[in-house]
Write a protein that holds these residues in place. Structure first.
Motif, PDB file in Angstrom:
ATOM      1  N   TYR A 197      37.762  42.247  35.622  1.00 59.52           N
ATOM      2  CA  TYR A 197      38.809  42.240  36.641  1.00 59.52           C
ATOM      3  C   TYR A 197      38.929  43.569  37.379  1.00 59.52           C
ATOM      4  CZ  TYR A 197      40.168  37.747  34.726  1.00 59.52           C
ATOM      5  OH  TYR A 197      40.157  36.426  34.321  1.00 59.52           O
ATOM      6  N   TYR A 211      35.328  33.928  39.375  1.00 60.31           N
ATOM      7  CA  TYR A 211      36.525  33.408  40.028  1.00 60.31           C
ATOM      8  C   TYR A 211      36.222  32.054  40.660  1.00 60.31           C
ATOM      9  CZ  TYR A 211      38.338  38.243  39.903  1.00 60.31           C
ATOM     10  OH  TYR A 211      38.782  39.481  39.514  1.00 60.31           O
ATOM     11  N   LYS A 222      45.323  39.652  38.730  1.00 61.78           N
ATOM     12  CA  LYS A 222      44.150  38.789  38.751  1.00 61.78           C
ATOM     13  C   LYS A 222      44.028  37.868  37.538  1.00 61.78           C
ATOM     14  CE  LYS A 222      41.326  42.042  41.465  1.00 61.78           C
ATOM     15  NZ  LYS A 222      41.537  41.345  42.748  1.00 61.78           N
ATOM     16  N   LEU A 223      44.276  38.374  36.352  1.00 61.01           N
ATOM     17  CA  LEU A 223      44.078  37.560  35.151  1.00 61.01           C
ATOM     18  C   LEU A 223      44.976  36.323  35.165  1.00 61.01           C
ATOM     19  CD1 LEU A 223      43.015  36.891  32.349  1.00 61.01           C
ATOM     20  CD2 LEU A 223      44.657  38.531  31.400  1.00 61.01           C
ATOM     21  N   ASP A 226      44.067  33.999  37.972  1.00 64.25           N
ATOM     22  CA  ASP A 226      42.765  33.395  37.706  1.00 64.25           C
ATOM     23  C   ASP A 226      42.905  32.224  36.736  1.00 64.25           C
ATOM     24  OD1 ASP A 226      39.960  33.102  37.747  1.00 64.25           O
ATOM     25  OD2 ASP A 226      39.710  34.461  36.043  1.00 64.25           O
TER      26      ASP A 226
END
Length: 286
Positions: A197, A211, A222-223, A226
């Protein structure tokens, strides 16, 4: 000696007062008044709504107030109550929508999962919209302790097959957003280590980084984003559709997408008894 006699007299007088004092009545807890009363009417679907409440502890309501829809214990400027609004359901359509969400939402999860994760209330609504732009409509939204399902009106009959598919997809996506943001489900640890990430993502390399959404790849947090984008994708596509697109070697050149897909599928089957791909495979059940 006088002091001793005085102390003895005081002690004897105090004991006499204590023995004469009436015993206070035992305290009993006040009855807690239930906020909502079911049934709300005498329609043929009302017994089902009562049964769902008894089964999961959730109130499925077609009569509700603006407070039920938008209240939040912590006021936030520009919050949910200032952005969205909706109208009560057309009661003639509640039965039809109830059957629809049972088949396409509730029936995909175990009773234990629903009892643990359904919100305090599910509101049946129509004309759910932006306050600032009333022509911008929504089918499913969640806030604090409620999920609202809209188009409980003639609008449902006017929906195309594609629109009903989007409705179903949104039901599952919003449900997972709701429970994930409340810490009721988690991200598999193995999932967190697949994508780097901190690597710079672009509109051309995001698939190779693992992604499935370019927007997620280019935004913050992001995590979490995602993970939720994988949930949304899996529950909205059949396995055949995924194999022909996002999971194909021509798209998933690094194999990271399939790896993360497998991790999520297996983890949720094992820990939560939820078959995410079965939801995607089911499509719309009429």
């Amino acid at each position: 000696m006088k002091n001793l006699k005085y102390l003895l007299l005081v002690a004897m007088f105090s004991m006499a007062l204590i023995s004469c004092k009436k015993k206070e009545a035992d305290l009993t807890p006040s009855a807690i008044e239930v906020q909502y009363k079911l049934p709300q009417g005498n329609h043929d679907y009302d017994p089902t709504l009562v049964s769902l409440n008894q089964r999961y502890g959730t109130f499925f309501l077609y009569k509700w107030t603006a407070v039920d829809f938008a209240a939040n214990p912590v006021y936030t400027s520009g919050g949910f109550n200032e952005i969205y609004t909706a109208d009560n359901a057309d009661e003639a359509y509640v039965g039809k929508l109830l059957t629809f969400i049972q088949k396409n939402w509730l029936n995909h999860y175990s009773d234990a999962f629903l009892k643990a994760n359904l919100p305090y209330k599910v509101l049946f609504a129509q004309n759910m919209r932006l306050k600032s732009s009333p022509t911008t409509k929504y089918t499913v939204l969640s806030n604090y302790n409620q999920i609202t399902v809209s188009n409980v009106s003639a609008d449902f009959d006017a929906m195309t097959a594609a629109q009903k598919k989007t409705y179903v997809n949104t039901l599952h996506t919003e449900f997972f957003n709701f429970i994930f943001n409340r810490g009721k489900v988690d991200i598999p640890l193995a999932f967190t280590t697949v994508t780097n990430y901190t690597a710079a993502a672009t509109a051309t390399n995001y698939y190779s980084l693992g992604y499935v959404s370019v927007l997620v790849a280019l935004q913050g947090d992001k995590l979490n984003r995602d993970f939720l984008s994988y949930i949304a994708l899996i529950t909205s596509r059949t396995k055949a559709e995924l194999d022909a697109s996002i999971l194909s070697p021509t798209t998933d050149t690094s194999g990271l997408i399939r790896k993360k897909y497998d991790i999520i599928i297996n983890y949720y089957k094992t820990k939560y008894n939820v078959d995410l791909q079965a939801i995607g495979n089911a499509g719309v059940i009429n």
